[in-house]
Design an enzyme around this catalytic site. Structure first.
Site, short mmCIF file in Angstrom:
data_model
loop_
_atom_site.label_atom_id
_atom_site.label_comp_id
_atom_site.label_asym_id
_atom_site.label_seq_id
_atom_site.Cartn_x
_atom_site.Cartn_y
_atom_site.Cartn_z
N ALA A 46 36.48 42.08 30.06
CA ALA A 46 37.05 40.84 29.54
C ALA A 46 36.49 39.64 30.30
CB ALA A 46 38.57 40.87 29.65
N VAL A 134 42.43 41.25 51.00
CA VAL A 134 42.67 40.72 52.35
C VAL A 134 41.39 40.43 53.12
CG1 VAL A 134 43.73 41.18 54.59
CG2 VAL A 134 44.94 41.78 52.49
N LYS A 207 46.69 35.81 52.71
CA LYS A 207 46.35 37.09 53.35
C LYS A 207 47.36 37.43 54.44
CE LYS A 207 41.46 36.41 52.32
NZ LYS A 207 40.12 36.07 52.86
#
Length: 430
Positions: A46, A134, A207
């Site tokens: 997509a 992260v 994070k």
């Protein structure tokens, strides 16, 4: 034995990271199939602009109908690398509702509404993996929530944004100013055209929220994270750090309180000793220092951004999610049983480096020292430089609560002899 029916993968987004995911899936198809126990098949991609040429991708797989793609009942795993809150959140929850597991690199969404995603995955018996959210290629999420699941993590301290580390490294090693270092980071592709998310600490704060939640088994949202950027870091701050035997880094710090009843999460520039392992992290690299009760001190280091490194983490999660599909198993879900309180920044205890512009006349130092004493902030060292009526006073404190330091600074600003508070920087890692 390998099953013959392939596992079908839907990809949401095909930019720098998504295109690398496709490349690795194709280049290492046989190895990935052997590791999973079934071949992988890219069932759809997509995108927003379907007319763009995408090397290695069958144009017939490209669609602008992301909702239709994730609603397909034959999709086994959805890989989301479009970022942002919407439509990513709707697409991920829709994928769960149709039985697909999800691999995402979306730190902003996880930090803002990770609990809803985990609950939806749990409800529908699906997996949610997010290693790439992260620190890109650095294995960090899985060690925290699996390898250290039997230990007690007390602190996570790290450099989790490559752009800001590059800027501060250049300011330290070459003497460049902030704007000059930012321009270089942009030219090299480390900084976006709009670097706000990086330099103002939003990226690192997201994070930090994710890391704190995993490390302390407690839900920590982005709003819980104290955030300061590096735009006010000056050459004078860098020079002061050098004189103290320190360097300046933008740190994400997640800590458990001494009594174990609460946690804090924060992102801000800080001075750290040159002897600390994080001080030697240069350029656009990331590193995270974990302190656990039994394991002791652990450090994770590597490239924290970029197409190929991030795709490496995505593929690792994709293998794990697909193995679970083959074996009829589930991976680890959210662990938030501890429900620890998230304390405000004012309760954080650390050391401080304060630079004051003061009048160069007798009694100023005594006035400043009195203000510190009145607010319970003990002074470690003082350095004064002055000439022709102008003076700079640099104060380094012992450990004190952030609220006490804030009150001290406000009182200092009211002194007639203090012309301005040039900078305030925390001292960490000692």
């Amino acid at each position: 034995m390998m099953r013959t029916r392939p596992l079908k993968v839907a990809l949401l987004g095909c930019g720098v990271v998504g295109s690398e995911v496709v490349r690795i899936m194709s280049t290492h198809a046989d190895d990935l199939a052997a590791r999973i126990g079934a071949p992988l098949e890219l069932a759809g991609v997509a995108v927003r602009r379907p007319g763009r040429v995408r090397e290695g991708i069958d144009p017939a797989l490209v669609t602008t109908d992301a909702v239709g793609l994730v609603q397909r009942d034959d999709i086994d795993v959805v890989v989301e690398v479009i970022g942002g809150i919407e439509p990513a959140r709707t697409l991920i929850t829709t994928a769960f509702e149709h039985g697909a597991s999800v691999v995402t690199a979306n730190k902003a969404l996880l930090a803002e509404d990770g609990s809803t995603l985990h609950e939806t995955a749990e409800k529908h018996g699906a997996d949610l993996y997010f290693e790439a959210a992260v620190a890109a290629a650095i294995p960090l999420v899985r060690p925290l929530r699996e390898s250290l699941a039997g230990d007690k993590v007390n602190r996570v301290l790290g450099i989790v944004n490559g752009t800001t580390n590059f800027i501060l490294d250049r300011m330290t090693t070459s003497g460049a100013g902030y704007n000059e270092a930012l321009e270089e980071a942009t030219a090299l592709g480390y900084a976006e055209a709009d670097p706000t998310a990086d330099v103002e600490g939003f990226d690192a704060a997201a994070k930090a929220a994710i890391l704190a939640g995993i490390a302390f088994h407690t839900r920590v949202r982005l709003d819980d994270v104290h955030r300061e950027g590096l735009t006010d870091v000056s050459a004078a701050d860098i020079a002061s750090a050098r004189r103290m035997g320190c360097t300046v880094k933008l740190l994400a710090i997640c800590e458990r309180s001494a009594d174990g009843r609460s946690v804090t999460a924060r992102v801000h520039p800080a001075m750290i000793p040159l002897s600390h392992p994080l001080a030697s992290v240069h350029e656009a690299y990331n590193a995270v220092f974990v302190e656990a009760e039994a394991a002791g001190q652990l450090m994770f280091y590597g490239p924290g951004a970029g197409g190929a490194p991030t795709a490496s983490a995505v593929l690792g999660d994709l293998v794990a999610a697909c193995r679970n599909k083959v074996n009829g198993a589930r991976g680890p879900g959210e662990s938030a049983y501890a429900q620890l309180a998230v304390s405000p920044m004012g309760e954080v205890v650390t050391r401080y480096h304060i630079s004051l512009d003061v009048a160069d006349k007798p009694g100023v130092l005594a006035q400043v020292a009195t203000i510190f004493a009145e607010h319970g902030v003990s002074i470690d060292t003082v350095r004064q430089q002055g000439k022709d009526g102008d003076a700079w006073l640099v104060v380094v404190t012992h450990r004190a609560p952030d609220a006490a330091l804030t009150a001290t600074v406000e009182a200092l600003r009211k002194l007639d002899t203090v012309r301005g508070v040039a900078s305030i920087m925390r001292v960490e890692g000692e």
